[in-house]
Scaffold this motif. Structure first.
Motif, PDB file in Angstrom:
ATOM      1  N   CYS A 151      16.701   0.700 -13.893  1.00  0.00           N
ATOM      2  CA  CYS A 151      15.453   1.049 -14.586  1.00  0.00           C
ATOM      3  C   CYS A 151      15.111   2.508 -14.318  1.00  0.00           C
ATOM      4  N   HIS A 152      15.627   3.387 -15.143  1.00  0.00           N
ATOM      5  CA  HIS A 152      15.300   4.819 -15.094  1.00  0.00           C
ATOM      6  C   HIS A 152      15.533   5.431 -13.717  1.00  0.00           C
ATOM      7  N   GLY A 153      16.467   4.892 -12.979  1.00  0.00           N
ATOM      8  CA  GLY A 153      16.779   5.456 -11.679  1.00  0.00           C
ATOM      9  C   GLY A 153      15.827   5.093 -10.555  1.00  0.00           C
ATOM     10  N   LEU A 154      14.889   4.199 -10.809  1.00  0.00           N
ATOM     11  CA  LEU A 154      13.943   3.799  -9.777  1.00  0.00           C
ATOM     12  C   LEU A 154      14.619   2.877  -8.758  1.00  0.00           C
ATOM     13  N   PRO A 155      14.186   2.929  -7.500  1.00  0.00           N
ATOM     14  CA  PRO A 155      14.657   1.921  -6.542  1.00  0.00           C
ATOM     15  C   PRO A 155      14.272   0.531  -7.038  1.00  0.00           C
ATOM     16  N   THR A 156      15.083  -0.465  -6.714  1.00  0.00           N
ATOM     17  CA  THR A 156      14.839  -1.817  -7.207  1.00  0.00           C
ATOM     18  C   THR A 156      14.136  -2.665  -6.150  1.00  0.00           C
ATOM     19  N   LEU A 157      13.107  -3.367  -6.579  1.00  0.00           N
ATOM     20  CA  LEU A 157      12.345  -4.242  -5.696  1.00  0.00           C
ATOM     21  C   LEU A 157      12.997  -5.625  -5.676  1.00  0.00           C
ATOM     22  N   PRO A 158      13.275  -6.189  -4.513  1.00  0.00           N
ATOM     23  CA  PRO A 158      13.842  -7.547  -4.472  1.00  0.00           C
ATOM     24  C   PRO A 158      12.880  -8.562  -5.092  1.00  0.00           C
ATOM     25  N   ALA A 159      13.416  -9.596  -5.681  1.00  0.00           N
ATOM     26  CA  ALA A 159      12.602 -10.593  -6.371  1.00  0.00           C
ATOM     27  C   ALA A 159      11.580 -11.237  -5.446  1.00  0.00           C
ATOM     28  N   ASP A 160      11.948 -11.434  -4.180  1.00  0.00           N
ATOM     29  CA  ASP A 160      11.030 -12.118  -3.273  1.00  0.00           C
ATOM     30  C   ASP A 160       9.905 -11.216  -2.772  1.00  0.00           C
ATOM     31  N   ASP A 165       4.071  -7.206  -3.825  1.00  0.00           N
ATOM     32  CA  ASP A 165       3.850  -5.821  -4.209  1.00  0.00           C
ATOM     33  C   ASP A 165       2.667  -5.697  -5.169  1.00  0.00           C
ATOM     34  N   VAL A 166       2.580  -6.620  -6.114  1.00  0.00           N
ATOM     35  CA  VAL A 166       1.463  -6.605  -7.065  1.00  0.00           C
ATOM     36  C   VAL A 166       0.140  -6.887  -6.345  1.00  0.00           C
ATOM     37  N   ARG A 167       0.156  -7.845  -5.456  1.00  0.00           N
ATOM     38  CA  ARG A 167      -1.059  -8.159  -4.710  1.00  0.00           C
ATOM     39  C   ARG A 167      -1.477  -7.003  -3.804  1.00  0.00           C
ATOM     40  N   ARG A 168      -0.500  -6.337  -3.220  1.00  0.00           N
ATOM     41  CA  ARG A 168      -0.821  -5.191  -2.366  1.00  0.00           C
ATOM     42  C   ARG A 168      -1.463  -4.081  -3.183  1.00  0.00           C
ATOM     43  N   ALA A 169      -0.984  -3.885  -4.399  1.00  0.00           N
ATOM     44  CA  ALA A 169      -1.591  -2.874  -5.277  1.00  0.00           C
ATOM     45  C   ALA A 169      -3.036  -3.223  -5.576  1.00  0.00           C
ATOM     46  N   ASP A 170      -3.302  -4.476  -5.885  1.00  0.00           N
ATOM     47  CA  ASP A 170      -4.663  -4.908  -6.171  1.00  0.00           C
ATOM     48  C   ASP A 170      -5.565  -4.653  -4.966  1.00  0.00           C
ATOM     49  N   ALA A 171      -5.063  -4.945  -3.779  1.00  0.00           N
ATOM     50  CA  ALA A 171      -5.838  -4.703  -2.558  1.00  0.00           C
ATOM     51  C   ALA A 171      -6.101  -3.214  -2.359  1.00  0.00           C
ATOM     52  N   ALA A 172      -5.111  -2.364  -2.672  1.00  0.00           N
ATOM     53  CA  ALA A 172      -5.270  -0.923  -2.527  1.00  0.00           C
ATOM     54  C   ALA A 172      -6.323  -0.386  -3.495  1.00  0.00           C
ATOM     55  N   LEU A 173      -6.329  -0.902  -4.733  1.00  0.00           N
ATOM     56  CA  LEU A 173      -7.335  -0.473  -5.710  1.00  0.00           C
ATOM     57  C   LEU A 173      -8.736  -0.828  -5.220  1.00  0.00           C
ATOM     58  N   LYS A 174      -8.895  -2.033  -4.735  1.00  0.00           N
ATOM     59  CA  LYS A 174     -10.213  -2.458  -4.247  1.00  0.00           C
ATOM     60  C   LYS A 174     -10.625  -1.673  -3.009  1.00  0.00           C
ATOM     61  N   LYS A 175      -9.690  -1.401  -2.124  1.00  0.00           N
ATOM     62  CA  LYS A 175      -9.990  -0.616  -0.932  1.00  0.00           C
ATOM     63  C   LYS A 175     -10.453   0.784  -1.311  1.00  0.00           C
ATOM     64  N   ALA A 176      -9.861   1.345  -2.361  1.00  0.00           N
ATOM     65  CA  ALA A 176     -10.244   2.687  -2.817  1.00  0.00           C
ATOM     66  C   ALA A 176     -11.623   2.706  -3.468  1.00  0.00           C
TER      67      ALA A 176
END
Length: 285
Positions: A151-160, A165-176
Motif C-alpha cells: 500500500c503505497h510503500g507504507l509499513p504493514t499493520l498485522p491483522a491482530d 490501532d483504530v481504538r488507540r487513535a480514537d483515544a488519542a483524539l479524545k485526549k487531545a
C-alpha cells in the motif's frame, strides 16, 4: 434546575453548574443564585452511518447520491506515521494551519481525518478542529500503517493489531480534546480488503473512501491539482486531499481555486456525514 416558561421546544444538555435553560428570565441571575457562568452544550446527535455488510462486515462509503442536488464533500487526511516523530522534531511540518484558515475564510465545511499520532503531535490544532462546528473530525488510524500489503510503500499493520490501532487513535483524539470524533474511518492509503474490514467489524464505524483523487500528495503544481478535482467532481462526490504542509504543499492554493469555481458551477460544500445521511443506510462502495 430547569425553569419553564410555556412549552420548551429545545433540548439543552446541562453542565452541573447550569441553573436555567430557556427559563422565563432568559438565564439571567436572580436573587439567591450563584454567579456561575452558564455554559450550554449543544445536544449530541447520533451521526449517520451505513448498515454493516453481510456477517457484520464494516460498510464502505465512497460517494453520496448522484440525484439529490450538487453537493460535494472535501475531505482532508492529516497523515503522520508512528515513526515520524523525529522528523517533526527536526522541523518537518505535518500540519497545515494556513489551509484550515483558508477553509474558514471561504466558509467551507469539511471532514478531516486525523491519525492519532498527528493528534499527539498537534493536540491544540486537533482540539480546535474538533470544537469548530464547520468541521467534523474522524479516525485515520493511530499509526498510519497500511491495513493491507503493498500500500503505497507504507509499513504493514498485522491483522491482530488493526482493531487496537483504530481504538488507540480514537483515544488519542479524545485526549487531545476532540469531544465527539465521528464514527468514520479512513484506511491509510485507502487500502483495504475483506480481512481488514472484518477486523474492524463491530466498532460501529463506516469506512470512508472517495471517488475523486486530487493528486495533491507531494504535488507542487496547484493548478494541476485544481484541474484534477474540477474534472472529477460529480453530484455527491467525496474528494480526498491532504492537510500536511510537508507532503502536500500545493493544497491550500488548489483549494482557493477549486472552491469558487465549484460554487460558480452550482455546487454546495457539505461534510461527509450529510452525504452518508442521504444514502438511507445503503453501501456506496
Amino acid at each position: 434546575m430547569i425553569a419553564r416558561a410555556g412549552r420548551i421546544t429545545a433540548v439543552c444538555v446541562l453542565g452541573a453548574a447550569l441553573a436555567a435553560c430557556g427559563g422565563a428570565d432568559g438565564g439571567r441571575q436572580g436573587p439567591g443564585r450563584s454567579a456561575v457562568p452558564v455554559s450550554i452544550v449543544p445536544p449530541v446527535v447520533r451521526p449517520p452511518v451505513l448498515a454493516p455488510g453481510p456477517g457484520g462486515l464494516t460498510p464502505v462509503f465512497a460517494h453520496g447520491p448522484r440525484t439529490r442536488g450538487k453537493a460535494v464533500a472535501l475531505t482532508f487526511d492529516a497523515d503522520m506515521t508512528a515513526d515520524e516523530g523525529p522528523r517533526a522534531a527536526a522541523g518537518e511540518h505535518f500540519d497545515n494551519p494556513g489551509l484550515i484558515s483558508a477553509l474558514r475564510a471561504l466558509k467551507v465545511p469539511a471532514t478531516v481525518f486525523l491519525t492519532g499520532r498527528w493528534a499527539d503531535e498537534y493536540p491544540a490544532q486537533a482540539r480546535d478542529l474538533g470544537r469548530d462546528p464547520r468541521f467534523e473530525v474522524a479516525n485515520h488510524s493511530y499509526s498510519h500503517y497500511a491495513f493491507t500489503a503493498d500500500c503505497h510503500g507504507l509499513p504493514t499493520l498485522p491483522a491482530d493489531r488493526m482493531r487496537a490501532d483504530v481504538r488507540r487513535a480514537d483515544a488519542a483524539l479524545k485526549k487531545a480534546g476532540v469531544p465527539h470524533p465521528m464514527p468514520y474511518f479512513r484506511f491509510p492509503g485507502g487500502c483495504h480488503d475483506e480481512r481488514s474490514l472484518r477486523a474492524l467489524s463491530g466498532l460501529g464505524m463506516t469506512a470512508v473512501q472517495w471517488d475523486v483523487v486530487s493528486g495533491d500528495a507531494f504535488a507542487t503544481d496547484a493548478g494541476a491539482v485544481a484541474r484534477k478535482v474540477l474534472d472529477g467532481v460529480r453530484p455527491g462526490s467525496v474528494v480526498v486531499l491532504h492537510c500536511t504542509r510537508g507532503a502536500a504543499p500545493a493544497t491550500e492554493r488548489a483549494v482557493r481555486t477549486v472552491v469558487p469555481e465549484l460554487r460558480r458551477r452550482g455546487y454546495r460544500f457539505v461534510k461527509v456525514s450529510e452525504l452518508i445521511g442521504q444514502t438511507d443506510g445503503h453501501r456506496s462502495g
